[in-house]
Write an enzyme that holds these catalytic residues in place. Structure first.
Site, PDB file in Angstrom:
ATOM      1  CD  GLU A  99      -2.966  -1.203   0.019  1.00 26.57           C
ATOM      2  OE1 GLU A  99      -3.594   0.094  -0.129  1.00 26.57           O
ATOM      3  OE2 GLU A  99      -3.136  -1.957  -0.582  1.00 26.57           O
ATOM      4  CB  SER A 108     -50.394 -21.926  45.571  1.00 23.81           C
ATOM      5  OG  SER A 108     -51.761 -22.076  45.657  1.00 23.81           O
TER       6      SER A 108
END
Length: 641
Positions: free
Chosen positions: A113, A386
């Site tokens: 690059e 319950s």
């Protein structure tokens, strides 16, 4: 001097200029810099002065990159460090320092690059001149000639559209950036910022995806192949075409050889190296979605969605992956068993909590996360029936006026509720007369629970629930003691866990610890228990709930060791529960239907849920020693208030 600098000449740093001083002093910048700008191309020269003037005024201030942190993927692990999921937005990234990147990769990227990276000051006149000729011959923008610094500022600040005006902006920003950051810092940012394909941003995530190793350990052959991806990641990906990937690898290695950065032998060895690929994993889902989704929701509440998606969090959960999978498999097995028994379309949830820490050890939000990610353990508010009664009896014990031996009349009664009357009845439509509280809870008698609730005050019962972390809407109506509210299995498990720890409570959590990618602690959930309930009343409630399992409706939960628990069955059998605990683990199991329709006429918590709970707990406690609960006599009974 770094290994990268050993093969590239380092220039002396340029004196920092910024803002208006830079604009005013363009003519004072070193002659080579001014020459570089004028060499952009003939097309740039025509409009360059105007473009540069505009750029100086409107372009971002590169000084902010001194403290810039790119978005990072967050990782969720089980309590032993096993990766469960990665969470990210668009960018799947893990940031590493320049020293954590293989010298092979740094050289390969620079060769591919920007081989003059350590020789220029942001722009490369030779490269730009070459690109200008190519573009002139092509009649448009075909080659960029961008340096790594220019690519970095483009990726962070500018659009990806190819245009001459953008090249001007890149050049200006690149020159500015090289005045405020070192070369190594720029290269580090670039390698962490660049896109490598398949939703991998940054070198570390890419290295793990392509080669199943960290960026620090990449070989020359792997590095050259990765460097070849930068210009067209998906096109040259070895996952897409190994032939094209090898072709680009050869080009990069050839460039490195041409630059004398590698020897002929290194070139040959790298080309001949066998490439062992990893697998594309950035879009893989979590293996344990009920856990990771719950973690994500907690983190979003605490830190916000953006931080979770981009903040690079390292999250240690409280859950062991193997234990969680065992819980999920247990639920799937019993779902099928109940289907065979006629309970079609049933859903389930399970939550297991360590009462000593309030750490969630297992959390199952349904029978199959692949068909439904709705988490019934944390998001479904269902009536507890319950299983709510222990909150009523605890409130009575905490008042100092009641004990397990206190007699209560299981006889017909009516209460004025609003414009009408409420007539509580027992599940079997019978009455037992005068019975002790222990028997009333063990046999899950409804009328005594309502009478006790009235005696202590429904608002006091609600206060107990709030203390235990149950935040669902509640009204002090006569039916409240029978569970006429909506609760989540997580809330129920946490509440019972507080009883099991004799009133000591920490907030229930799936998260043990969170750090950022640098190891700084963001969240530490080390238990800090607070005493929120009366210890004697808690121990007494546990004592009575042991009778439920020994002699009452919870006999099916007998696992050969002390267990305190309570069954729950709502009217019309829409929800059935069992929540039970040993001193080391509290588990809530719920069964119902998403459409809230009746399960069956004979569906009860004692008959259908206790076997599920028993099966899970026998596996969960396989290597856990038997412990007894502390008796109420170890604590001081509260005085009547």
């Amino acid at each position: 001097m770094s290994s990268t600098k050993s093969f590239a000449k380092k220039h002396s740093e340029i004196q920092t200029l910024s803002g208006f001083e830079f604009f005013k002093g363009v003519g004072q910048v070193a002659g080579s810099t001014l020459l570089s700008i004028t060499m952009l191309s003939s097309s740039v020269l025509a409009g360059g002065l105007v473009g540069l003037a505009i750029s100086f005024r409107d372009l971002p201030d590169v000084r902010q990159l001194r403290t810039f942190f790119p978005s990072e993927t967050s990782y969720i692990y089980d309590i032993k460090g096993k990766l469960l999921a990665s969470i990210h937005g668009e960018a799947n990234r893990e940031v590493v320092t320049i020293d954590q990147i293989s010298p092979n990769l740094k050289r390969a990227v620079l060769a591919s690059e920007d081989s003059h990276f350590y020789d220029h000051h942001g722009i490369n006149p030779v490269g730009i001149g070459r690109a200008a000729l190519v573009n002139w011959a092509a009649g448009g923008v075909r080659e960029g000639g961008s340096t790594i610094t220019m690519q970095l500022v483009k990726n962070i600040f500018l659009s990806q559209k190819r245009a001459v005006t953008r090249k001007i902006a890149e050049a200006v920003l690149a020159i500015r950036l090289e005045q405020v950051l070192s070369k190594d810092h720029i290269l580090e940012m670039y390698l962490n910022q660049v896109y490598w394909g398949h939703n991998n941003y940054g070198v570390q995530t890419a290295a793990r995806t392509y080669f199943k190793k960290s960026a620090q350990n990449l070989t020359l052959g792997e590095s050259a192949m990765m460097a070849g991806l930068i210009q067209a990641p998906e096109e040259f990906s070895p996952f897409v075409s190994m032939k094209l990937a090898k072709q680009k690898q050869k080009e990069v290695l050839g460039r490195m050889l041409e630059l004398n950065w590698i020897t002929q032998q290194e070139y040959n060895d790298a080309l001949n190296q066998e490439i062992k690929l990893g697998k594309i994993k950035s879009f893989q889902g979590s293996a344990l979605p009920y856990i990771t989704n719950t973690v994500a929701q907690e983190l979003i509440k605490k830190f916000g969605r953006e931080t979770l998606l981009k903040g690079g969090m390292q999250v240690q959960t409280t859950v062991d992956a193997g234990f969680q999978m065992m819980a999920e498999e247990t639920i799937k097995k019993w779902h099928q068993t109940l289907e065979r028994q006629g309970l079609n379309n049933n859903q389930m949830a399970l939550v297991a909590i360590d009462p000593r820490t309030h750490f969630v050890k297992a959390l199952v939000g349904g029978v199959d996360s692949k068909t439904s990610e709705f988490n019934r353990a944390t998001q479904a508010h269902r009536q507890p029936g319950s299983s709510f009664k222990p909150f009523v009896y605890y409130t009575a014990f905490a008042s100092g006026k009641f004990t397990p031996n206190t007699t209560i009349l299981d006889t017909p009664v009516s209460y004025r509720d609003g414009n009408g009357w409420y007539y509580p009845r027992n599940y079997d439509n019978t009455f037992m007369g005068a019975i002790p509280i222990r028997t009333a809870l063990a046999l899950s008698r409804n009328v005594p629970a309502v009478k006790i609730g009235k005696a202590v005050g429904m608002n006091k019962v609600i206060e107990t629930c709030r203390t235990l972390g149950i935040m669902s809407p509640m009204e002090p109506v006569s039916s409240l003691p029978l569970g006429a509210i909506g609760v989540t299995p997580l809330e129920m498990a946490s509440a019972y866990a507080t009883f099991a720890n004799y009133g000591w409570q920490s907030p229930p959590t799936v998260i043990a610890r969170v750090t950022d990618s640098s190891g700084n602690v963001l969240l530490d959930n080390t238990p800090k228990p607070q005493l929120v309930l009366n210890p004697w009343a808690s121990a007494t409630t546990l004592d009575v709930m042991q009778t439920v399992v020994r002699e009452g409706t919870g006999k099916g939960a007998d696992i050969g060791r002390p267990v305190a628990g309570k069954t729950g069955t709502t009217s019309s059998e829409k929800d059935i529960w069992f929540i039970g605990t040993v001193p080391q683990l509290t588990t809530a199991v719920w069964v119902g239907r998403d459409n809230n329709r009746q399960l069956s006429h004979d569906a009860t918590g004692g008959g259908m849920v206790t076997p599920i709970w028993r099966d899970f707990m026998q596996k969960a406690l396989k290597d856990v020693p038997v412990e007894n609960f502390k008796p109420p006599t170890q604590f001081s009974r509260p005085r009547p208030n």
